[in-house]
Scaffold this motif. Structure first.
Motif, PDB file in Angstrom:
ATOM      1  N   THR A   1     -15.046  47.793 102.058  1.00 21.89           N
ATOM      2  CA  THR A   1     -14.426  50.039 101.507  1.00 21.89           C
ATOM      3  C   THR A   1     -15.388  49.942 100.834  1.00 21.89           C
ATOM      4  N   ALA A   2     -15.050  49.694  99.491  1.00 21.77           N
ATOM      5  CA  ALA A   2     -15.890  49.451  98.178  1.00 21.77           C
ATOM      6  C   ALA A   2     -17.514  49.271  98.021  1.00 21.77           C
ATOM      7  N   ALA A   3     -17.752  48.949  99.598  1.00 17.95           N
ATOM      8  CA  ALA A   3     -18.991  48.660  99.152  1.00 17.95           C
ATOM      9  C   ALA A   3     -20.028  49.764  99.822  1.00 17.95           C
ATOM     10  N   THR A   4     -19.587  50.097 100.366  1.00 21.29           N
ATOM     11  CA  THR A   4     -20.195  50.685 101.731  1.00 21.29           C
ATOM     12  C   THR A   4     -19.766  52.191 100.637  1.00 21.29           C
TER      13      THR A   4
ATOM     14  N   VAL B   1     -23.095  54.106 100.233  1.00 22.53           N
ATOM     15  CA  VAL B   1     -23.084  55.733 100.446  1.00 22.53           C
ATOM     16  C   VAL B   1     -23.542  56.853  99.488  1.00 22.53           C
ATOM     17  N   ALA B   2     -22.998  56.342  98.037  1.00 22.32           N
ATOM     18  CA  ALA B   2     -23.354  57.145  97.532  1.00 22.32           C
ATOM     19  C   ALA B   2     -24.576  56.567  96.659  1.00 22.32           C
ATOM     20  N   ARG B   3     -25.417  56.134  96.482  1.00 24.62           N
ATOM     21  CA  ARG B   3     -27.173  55.151  96.152  1.00 24.62           C
ATOM     22  C   ARG B   3     -27.449  56.070  96.556  1.00 24.62           C
ATOM     23  N   THR B   4     -27.032  56.330  98.434  1.00 27.27           N
ATOM     24  CA  THR B   4     -28.124  56.312  99.020  1.00 27.27           C
ATOM     25  C   THR B   4     -28.187  58.724  99.017  1.00 27.27           C
TER      26      THR B   4
ATOM     27  N   ARG C   1     -30.007  66.210  93.093  1.00 28.71           N
ATOM     28  CA  ARG C   1     -31.225  65.388  91.982  1.00 28.71           C
ATOM     29  C   ARG C   1     -31.338  67.204  91.416  1.00 28.71           C
ATOM     30  N   ALA C   2     -31.831  68.205  92.238  1.00 28.93           N
ATOM     31  CA  ALA C   2     -31.360  68.974  91.756  1.00 28.93           C
ATOM     32  C   ALA C   2     -30.787  70.396  91.445  1.00 28.93           C
ATOM     33  N   GLY C   3     -29.275  69.594  92.390  1.00 33.31           N
ATOM     34  CA  GLY C   3     -28.053  70.112  91.733  1.00 33.31           C
ATOM     35  C   GLY C   3     -27.500  69.621  90.163  1.00 33.31           C
ATOM     36  N   LEU C   4     -27.586  68.091  90.374  1.00 32.31           N
ATOM     37  CA  LEU C   4     -27.614  67.757  89.229  1.00 32.31           C
ATOM     38  C   LEU C   4     -28.127  68.338  87.819  1.00 32.31           C
TER      39      LEU C   4
END
Length: 65
Positions: free
Chosen positions: A6-9, A13-16, A24-27
């Motif tokens: 679950t942590a790896a998933t 997902v976060a990296r993607t 990126r524009a929002g950040l």
């Protein structure tokens, strides 16, 4: 699903998501947007609501075992 899987998933997902141009524009705009107290309060409320919803889902998943 194991906790490690679950942590790896979640990390994948976060990296993607972070590679998304919209994210990126929002950040990039976040510091300018959060200078306004009304927007900051709305962001806090939305974050707390999302965290609560995630907790509800997590309790349903764990309870189902």
């Amino acid at each position: 699903m194991s906790i490690l899987r679950t942590a790896a998933t979640a990390a994948t997902v976060a990296r993607t998501v972070l590679r998304s141009p919209a994210v990126r524009a929002g950040l990039a705009l976040a510091p300018a947007l959060l200078a306004n107290p009304a927007v900051r309060g709305k962001a806090r409320d939305l974050t707390l609501g999302a965290a609560y919803g995630a907790g509800v889902v997590a309790r349903r998943i764990v309870k189902g075992r």
